[in-house]
Design an enzyme around this catalytic site. Structure first.
Site, short mmCIF file in Angstrom:
data_model
loop_
_atom_site.label_atom_id
_atom_site.label_comp_id
_atom_site.label_asym_id
_atom_site.label_seq_id
_atom_site.Cartn_x
_atom_site.Cartn_y
_atom_site.Cartn_z
N MET A 14 0.98 -0.98 -0.43
CA MET A 14 0.21 0.18 -0.23
C MET A 14 0.86 1.49 0.33
O MET A 14 1.95 1.64 0.70
CB MET A 14 -0.74 -0.14 0.93
CG MET A 14 -2.02 -1.02 1.31
SD MET A 14 -3.36 -0.99 2.75
CE MET A 14 -2.15 -0.77 3.65
N CYS A 16 -0.82 4.74 -0.28
CA CYS A 16 -1.90 5.92 0.03
C CYS A 16 -2.71 5.95 0.21
O CYS A 16 -3.52 4.79 0.16
CB CYS A 16 -1.81 6.46 -1.65
SG CYS A 16 -2.91 5.81 -2.79
N CYS A 19 -5.10 2.96 -1.61
CA CYS A 19 -4.75 1.86 -1.50
C CYS A 19 -5.62 1.13 -0.64
O CYS A 19 -6.15 -0.09 -0.39
CB CYS A 19 -2.95 1.24 -0.99
SG CYS A 19 -2.50 1.94 -2.49
N TYR A 68 -2.35 -5.99 -3.35
CA TYR A 68 -1.66 -6.55 -2.33
C TYR A 68 -1.68 -7.79 -2.11
O TYR A 68 -1.22 -8.14 -2.60
CB TYR A 68 -2.16 -5.39 -1.03
CG TYR A 68 -3.54 -3.78 -2.26
CD1 TYR A 68 -2.30 -2.85 -2.11
CD2 TYR A 68 -3.92 -3.34 -3.08
CE1 TYR A 68 -2.91 -1.71 -2.93
CE2 TYR A 68 -4.52 -2.63 -3.13
CZ TYR A 68 -3.48 -1.48 -3.11
OH TYR A 68 -3.92 -0.27 -3.93
N CYS A 129 -12.93 21.54 12.26
CA CYS A 129 -11.52 21.70 12.12
C CYS A 129 -11.04 21.32 10.24
O CYS A 129 -10.43 22.65 10.27
CB CYS A 129 -11.04 20.44 12.67
SG CYS A 129 -8.86 20.32 12.60
N CYS A 134 -9.12 24.92 11.88
CA CYS A 134 -7.47 24.12 11.25
C CYS A 134 -7.57 24.25 10.07
O CYS A 134 -6.12 24.81 9.62
CB CYS A 134 -6.64 23.09 12.02
SG CYS A 134 -7.87 22.78 13.62
N CYS A 551 30.86 26.15 19.85
CA CYS A 551 29.58 25.34 19.10
C CYS A 551 28.59 23.87 20.34
O CYS A 551 29.19 23.28 20.93
CB CYS A 551 30.43 24.61 18.17
SG CYS A 551 29.38 23.74 16.82
N CYS A 552 27.87 23.86 19.87
CA CYS A 552 26.76 22.44 20.08
C CYS A 552 27.49 22.79 21.93
O CYS A 552 27.13 22.02 22.50
CB CYS A 552 27.80 21.38 20.28
SG CYS A 552 28.00 21.13 18.07
C1 LIG Z 1 -10.52 29.48 12.49
C2 LIG Z 1 -10.15 28.55 13.50
C3 LIG Z 1 -8.75 27.87 13.85
C4 LIG Z 1 -9.04 26.73 14.57
N1 LIG Z 1 -7.16 25.87 14.21
C5 LIG Z 1 -7.37 25.32 14.95
C6 LIG Z 1 -5.75 25.03 15.52
O1 LIG Z 1 -5.04 25.12 14.01
N2 LIG Z 1 -4.98 23.62 15.76
C7 LIG Z 1 -6.06 23.43 16.61
O2 LIG Z 1 -6.44 21.84 17.36
N3 LIG Z 1 -7.45 23.86 17.30
C8 LIG Z 1 -7.87 24.87 15.86
N4 LIG Z 1 -8.88 24.97 16.21
C9 LIG Z 1 -9.72 24.33 17.10
C10 LIG Z 1 -10.74 23.17 16.00
O3 LIG Z 1 -11.17 23.74 15.48
C11 LIG Z 1 -11.66 22.17 17.03
O4 LIG Z 1 -11.33 22.66 18.67
C12 LIG Z 1 -12.49 21.09 16.94
O5 LIG Z 1 -12.76 21.06 15.35
C13 LIG Z 1 -13.40 21.14 18.02
O6 LIG Z 1 -14.69 19.72 17.49
P1 LIG Z 1 -15.01 18.82 17.90
O7 LIG Z 1 -15.74 18.15 17.25
O8 LIG Z 1 -15.72 19.61 19.31
O9 LIG Z 1 -16.72 20.40 17.37
P2 LIG Z 1 -17.00 20.37 15.64
O10 LIG Z 1 -15.61 20.64 14.22
O11 LIG Z 1 -17.45 21.98 15.45
O12 LIG Z 1 -17.98 19.05 15.05
C14 LIG Z 1 -19.94 19.46 15.80
C15 LIG Z 1 -19.82 19.68 14.93
O13 LIG Z 1 -21.83 19.14 15.31
C16 LIG Z 1 -22.72 19.26 14.40
N5 LIG Z 1 -23.93 19.52 15.62
C17 LIG Z 1 -23.77 20.88 16.53
N6 LIG Z 1 -25.31 20.82 16.46
C18 LIG Z 1 -26.19 19.73 16.02
C19 LIG Z 1 -26.79 19.09 16.49
N7 LIG Z 1 -28.11 19.39 16.99
N8 LIG Z 1 -27.52 17.45 15.92
C20 LIG Z 1 -26.28 17.67 14.91
N9 LIG Z 1 -25.06 17.53 14.53
C21 LIG Z 1 -25.46 18.82 15.24
C22 LIG Z 1 -22.13 20.54 13.70
O14 LIG Z 1 -22.96 20.87 12.34
C23 LIG Z 1 -20.60 20.58 13.80
O15 LIG Z 1 -20.44 19.86 12.24
C24 LIG Z 1 -9.33 26.07 14.89
C25 LIG Z 1 -11.01 26.55 15.29
C26 LIG Z 1 -10.77 27.75 14.32
C27 LIG Z 1 -12.31 28.92 14.61
#
Ligand SMILES: Cc1cc2nc3c(=O)[nH]c(=O)nc-3n(C[C@H](O)[C@H](O)[C@H](O)COP(=O)(O)OP(=O)(O)OC[C@H]3O[C@@H](n4cnc5c(N)ncnc54)[C@H](O)[C@@H]3O)c2cc1C
Length: 554
Positions: A14, A16, A19, A68, A129, A134, A551-552
């Protein structure tokens, strides 16, 4: 349940993700196979759950016919039982509400434990995320860095990349990456696990183990809330009427504004403020507290303020905004800055003042689930809510809101919910990174926190001008601060402001997690001309003047 087998196969050939999907499909097509999982192509193994009579040869043949190689490494009988007791009359063993990182980790752990899992998603699969957090922010940050370094080459000859001045093109590239990762890391992953059913719709709790979804009443054995969080804005007079961008809208702007005011100098405000500035937008960041990146060591906030100012990103701390207005296509922000009345104007306004859990309309009250002051679902140290059949994980339980914390919590909540394992939610030695340039990365206690915890501490601060890697890269912006316990020398915290600080912090994380001393860092080999060598030099700073070393660090 009939007797079943769990077969572990070692796989070859594998290269990728595709795969891994081919092998998974091939194994799933074998008669008698209930589930087949190939976690990643790099893992080089598959776990198959199949009826007891399923022949090893049939599994190996299926893999080989797909192109595979496979060898059966382990074959064990599952004695007609699950890893957890089944609830009577349950539609699903486990229902996970929210299809983001926490929800996916919970659903996968549930499936691995043999549970029949429903994963419910109301919006875009993958959650914050990959779609709006992220991934899009970090890819745009990288594009902005290339743009900036090409325009202002501090590293002559090192940047051959043309500036991505066409914002729309960059946005399309970002959207393509988001779509590919959403497909590869979320949509396709569901199909790897036959015992996960993806249900679309907005779920609400109806009490006990009850869930309402698309007009149907369901009663899963256990429930995990993983509904994430949304951008939150403070009640500033005029803000709601004027309208504003949150991070999601800012990361998808159809065109670049000439100027932007950012409210909030936490991670998102700083990352996006610098990003837009590097694309040529005039940026002002307004922060209520005395420092930017307020949770970090003050030395780091001060130095970062200076570096951003050198890039023409204007940062105002101690800012109390009194009113926001919009007229003639411009925003006007009236504020007291350091007690003096000021007005700032810009074409766009972004609010980055934190996020709040998605708990409204979830039916928490009727399900007897308590919430904290910011609306976060209150959980115990096993991630169980006040309702014994409902657990919660990820941003919905409040800070710290990082995707790796959400994923860890999701898996742990599923295991505790299904098996009663009682595993502890343990965030000891949790590192975090702010993806500015230079990056901020931190683990453990700051000096102030260590003192409030009653520790006698000693600290060392090393400027990056003392780190050979920084000198060779001609980028000496930054510093490393170590916090250690007086007497024992145990490392309590490490705080790094540097290019690639996010990589450096991992070594410090291991040191903090496993209770190492500053002297252990000194006595550990660190390769010369790496940024992580700065940790050793910072450790040496407790005893020596590192500017006088050879150094180091000899
Ligand atoms: C701009 C930005 C940059 C970030 N950068 C980073 C980073 O670099 N590194 C890092 O570690 N973290 C980063 N974060 C934080 C990270 O994205 C979050 O902590 C993480 O994605 C949270 O995951 P979660 O599963 O808790 O929530 P989410 O990923 O928000 O998932 C929750 C899901 O539940 C669904 N939902 C809500 N209510 C209901 C309901 N009643 N019924 C069914 N579905 C529902 C929503 O639609 C959503 O899809 C960033 C956040 C932002 C906003």
């Amino acid at each position: 349940m009939a007797d079943r087998l769990q077969v572990t196969l070692e796989l070859g050939g594998m290269t990728c993700d595709g795969c891994a999907r081919h092998v998974t499909k091939a194994l799933q097509s074998v008669a008698g196979v209930a589930s087949a999982q190939v976690p990643t192509w790099q893992a080089g193994s598959a776990t198959v759950v199949a009826e007891a009579g399923t022949e090893d040869a049939a599994l190996v043949r299926a893999v080989e016919e797909a192109g595979y190689r496979a060898v059966v490494r382990e074959r064990r009988r599952i004695e007609g039982e699950r890893a957890f007791p089944a609830e009577a009359k349950a539609d699903y063993d486990l229902m996970v509400i929210g299809g983001g990182s926490a929800g996916f980790a919970a659903a996968i752990k549930g499936a691995e434990l043999g549970a029949n899992v429903a994963l419910v998603e109301a919006g875009t699969i993958g959650g914050t995320c990959v779609n709006i957090g992220c991934v899009p922010s970090k890819t745009l940050i990288k594009a902005a860095e290339l743009c900036y370094r090409s325009a202002y080459p501090k590293f002559e000859g090192l940047t051959a990349c043309p500036p991505p001045s066409d914002w729309q093109r960059v946005i399309h590239q970002k959207d393509d990456l988001v779509a590919a990762l959403r497909q590869g890391k979320y949509v396709d992953v569901v199909s790897v696990y036959p015992n996960i059913s993806l249900l679309r719709g907005r779920a609400t709790l109806t009490g006990g183990r009850g869930v309402h979804l698309n007009g149907t009443a369901l009663s899963p054995g256990k429930i995990i809330l993983a509904t994430g969080a949304h951008a939150w804005a403070p009640p500033i007079p005029g803000l709601a009427e004027a309208g504003y961008l949150d991070s999601t809208a800012a990361l998808s702007l159809p065109s670049l504004p000439a100027s932007l005011i950012v409210i909030g100098a936490g991670a998102i405000g700083l990352e996006l403020g610098q990003l837009f500035s590097r694309f040529g937008v005039r940026v002002i960041i307004l922060e209520g507290g005395p420092h930017v990146a307020g949770a970090e060591e003050p030395e780091i906030g001060q130095a970062l303020t200076q570096y951003l100012a050198e890039e023409q990103v204007w940062l105002c701390t101690n800012t109390h905004i009194t009113r926001i207005e919009r007229a003639g296509g411009h925003y006007g922000v009236r504020a007291q800055i350091d007690g003096q009345p000021e007005t700032c104007a810009a074409e766009q306004l972004m609010v980055a003042t934190g996020r709040r859990p998605n708990t409204a309309d979830l039916g928490l009250e009727v399900a007897a689930i308590a919430v904290g002051p910011r609306g976060e679902v209150a959980v115990d140290k096993h991630l169980r809510t006040a309702n014994p059949d409902v657990y919660a994980a990820g941003d919905v339980i409040g800070e710290p809101a990082y995707v790796y914390v959400a994923a860890y919590a999701g898996g742990l909540a599923a295991e505790n919910a299904l098996t009663g394992a009682g595993r502890l939610y343990d965030l000891t030695a949790l590192p975090h990174v702010i993806f500015t340039d230079p990056q901020v990365a931190s683990v453990g206690w700051t000096e102030a926190k260590a003192r409030t915890e009653g520790k006698q501490v000693k600290t060392a601060v090393l400027p990056l001008t003392a780190v050979p890697r920084a000198l060779a890269s001609r980028d000496t912006r930054g510093l490393i601060k170590l916090v250690a316990e007086e007497g024992t020398g145990k490392l309590l915290g490490a705080h790094v402001l540097a290019d690639q600080a996010g990589e450096v912090i991992q070594a410090a994380t291991l040191a903090v997690k496993f209770g190492l001393r500053v002297q252990d860092l000194v006595e550990t080999f660190h390769p010369y001309l790496t940024m992580v060598e700065g940790l050793k030099l910072a450790a040496l700073t407790f005893e020596k003047d590192v500017s006088k070393l050879s150094c180091c660090a000899a």
